[in-house]
Design a protein around this motif. Structure first.
Motif, PDB file in Angstrom:
ATOM      1  N   HIS A  62     -54.794 -45.283  35.396  1.00  0.00           N
ATOM      2  CA  HIS A  62     -55.006 -46.426  36.291  1.00  0.00           C
ATOM      3  C   HIS A  62     -56.352 -46.285  36.988  1.00  0.00           C
ATOM      4  O   HIS A  62     -57.031 -45.273  36.823  1.00  0.00           O
ATOM      5  CB  HIS A  62     -53.852 -46.583  37.291  1.00  0.00           C
ATOM      6  CG  HIS A  62     -53.651 -45.450  38.253  1.00  0.00           C
ATOM      7  ND1 HIS A  62     -53.343 -44.163  37.847  1.00  0.00           N
ATOM      8  CD2 HIS A  62     -53.702 -45.401  39.611  1.00  0.00           C
ATOM      9  CE1 HIS A  62     -53.195 -43.394  38.909  1.00  0.00           C
ATOM     10  NE2 HIS A  62     -53.417 -44.104  39.989  1.00  0.00           N
ATOM     11  N   ASP A  66     -59.020 -41.231  42.172  1.00  0.00           N
ATOM     12  CA  ASP A  66     -58.673 -39.842  41.829  1.00  0.00           C
ATOM     13  C   ASP A  66     -58.279 -39.661  40.365  1.00  0.00           C
ATOM     14  O   ASP A  66     -58.006 -38.540  39.919  1.00  0.00           O
ATOM     15  CB  ASP A  66     -57.573 -39.301  42.750  1.00  0.00           C
ATOM     16  CG  ASP A  66     -56.299 -40.125  42.732  1.00  0.00           C
ATOM     17  OD1 ASP A  66     -56.389 -41.365  42.733  1.00  0.00           O
ATOM     18  OD2 ASP A  66     -55.202 -39.529  42.714  1.00  0.00           O
ATOM     19  N   HIS A  67     -58.255 -40.746  39.615  1.00  0.00           N
ATOM     20  CA  HIS A  67     -57.933 -40.653  38.181  1.00  0.00           C
ATOM     21  C   HIS A  67     -59.065 -41.176  37.305  1.00  0.00           C
ATOM     22  O   HIS A  67     -59.281 -40.690  36.203  1.00  0.00           O
ATOM     23  CB  HIS A  67     -56.645 -41.442  37.871  1.00  0.00           C
ATOM     24  CG  HIS A  67     -55.472 -40.940  38.635  1.00  0.00           C
ATOM     25  ND1 HIS A  67     -54.551 -40.081  38.093  1.00  0.00           N
ATOM     26  CD2 HIS A  67     -55.105 -41.138  39.930  1.00  0.00           C
ATOM     27  CE1 HIS A  67     -53.646 -39.783  39.020  1.00  0.00           C
ATOM     28  NE2 HIS A  67     -53.970 -40.406  40.141  1.00  0.00           N
ATOM     29  N   HIS A 229     -49.498 -33.619  41.355  1.00  0.00           N
ATOM     30  CA  HIS A 229     -50.019 -34.696  42.203  1.00  0.00           C
ATOM     31  C   HIS A 229     -49.567 -34.443  43.639  1.00  0.00           C
ATOM     32  O   HIS A 229     -49.047 -35.317  44.325  1.00  0.00           O
ATOM     33  CB  HIS A 229     -49.555 -36.071  41.698  1.00  0.00           C
ATOM     34  CG  HIS A 229     -50.452 -37.204  42.136  1.00  0.00           C
ATOM     35  ND1 HIS A 229     -50.222 -37.917  43.276  1.00  0.00           N
ATOM     36  CD2 HIS A 229     -51.593 -37.721  41.609  1.00  0.00           C
ATOM     37  CE1 HIS A 229     -51.163 -38.848  43.408  1.00  0.00           C
ATOM     38  NE2 HIS A 229     -52.015 -38.741  42.416  1.00  0.00           N
TER      39      HIS A 229
HETATM   40 ZN    ZN Z   1     -53.334 -40.324  42.115  1.00  0.00          ZN
END
Ligand code: ZN
Length: 264
Positions: A62, A66-67, A229
């Protein structure tokens, strides 16, 4: 199959890296899943003794920073590898349309249309995946699914023949409980311990505590539960996470730290 863990933290960690990992099949092929928030992805790869030039496949779950942002750096290094002749293997990024479009745009803005234009769609590919789609990557069937995330669309996947279920960074939607029953490797996010709830009402609207995630794993009768996570200093609090998970879950608990490698 191996899972080379690059990061285990949630969006705001500073000491650990954000949750992302590289899957390696038995034939030595690699797939990167998410890339964290920046160029530290390069350090994490080298600390794992992984060479980006060997990685042909990647998946972005997504568009949260942070990704996704780490892919600006991954693609930059891939481009530079082609430019200086150190890279020969093509690179393909898979993800929802809005994710691959965002990474593509980031690259056009940061590396320039001329440079990108030489490699995009011939050596660097952007491929959309949709809910329910099955793709054979590295000789394994990846089945992609919509996580039903509430604030931003998110895709995750499972590899049924390996019993590996990656659920992204949101709680597993109950509509998948039946399908994921008896999973061998269930990867769930766990934002914090149950006793740390106070003051974390906002993030806990879209994340679960260790206890809550572990209860889901127990409901699903998962054989191995991978919790990540999570918050910073994960290494230090591993024991507390294990203790809380054990109270409600009877299977094998894995609280990986950055740079662990899991043998599946
Ligand atoms: Zn995340």
């Amino acid at each position: 199959m191996k899972i080379h863990v690059l990061g285990t933290g949630h969006a705001d960690v500073l000491d650990d890296y954000n949750t992302c990992f590289v899957m390696e099949n038995d034939g030595g092929e690699f797939l990167l899943v998410d890339a964290g928030n920046g160029n530290r992805i390069s350090k994490q790869l080298s600390l794992q003794n992984l060479n980006l030039n060997d990685i042909e496949y990647a998946f972005v779950s997504h568009n949260h920073a942070d990704h996704m942002l780490g892919f600006a750096w991954i693609l930059r290094y891939v481009l530079v590898g082609f430019m200086n002749g150190t890279r020969t293997k093509p690179f393909t990024l898979y993800g929802m349309k809005q994710c691959i479009d965002a990474v593509r745009m980031l690259m056009l803005v940061t590396m320039g249309e001329k440079t990108c234009g030489q490699y995009f769609d011939n050596l660097i590919h952007f491929k959309e995946v949709r809910d329910g789609e099955i793709l054979n990557l590295m000789g394994l069937d990846f089945i992609f699914f919509d996580t039903c995330a509430t604030d931003m669309p998110q895709m995750a996947f499972y590899v049924k023949e390996k019993g590996f279920y990656f659920c992204g960074d949101v709680p597993l939607d109950p509509k998948y409980y039946d399908k994921f029953k008896n999973s061998k490797w269930l990867c769930l996010e766990a934002f914090c311990l149950e006793r740390e709830r106070a003051g974390k009402e906002l993030p806990l609207k879209k994340h679960k505590t260790v206890k809550e995630a572990s209860m889901v794993a127990e409901t699903l009768q998962a054989e191995n539960l991978i919790l990540w996570h999570s918050q910073d200093n994960h290494n230090k609090i591993k024991k507390e996470y294990e203790k809380e998970a054990r109270e409600v879950y009877n299977g094998n608990i894995i609280i990986p730290k950055d740079l662990d490698t899991l043998e599946l």
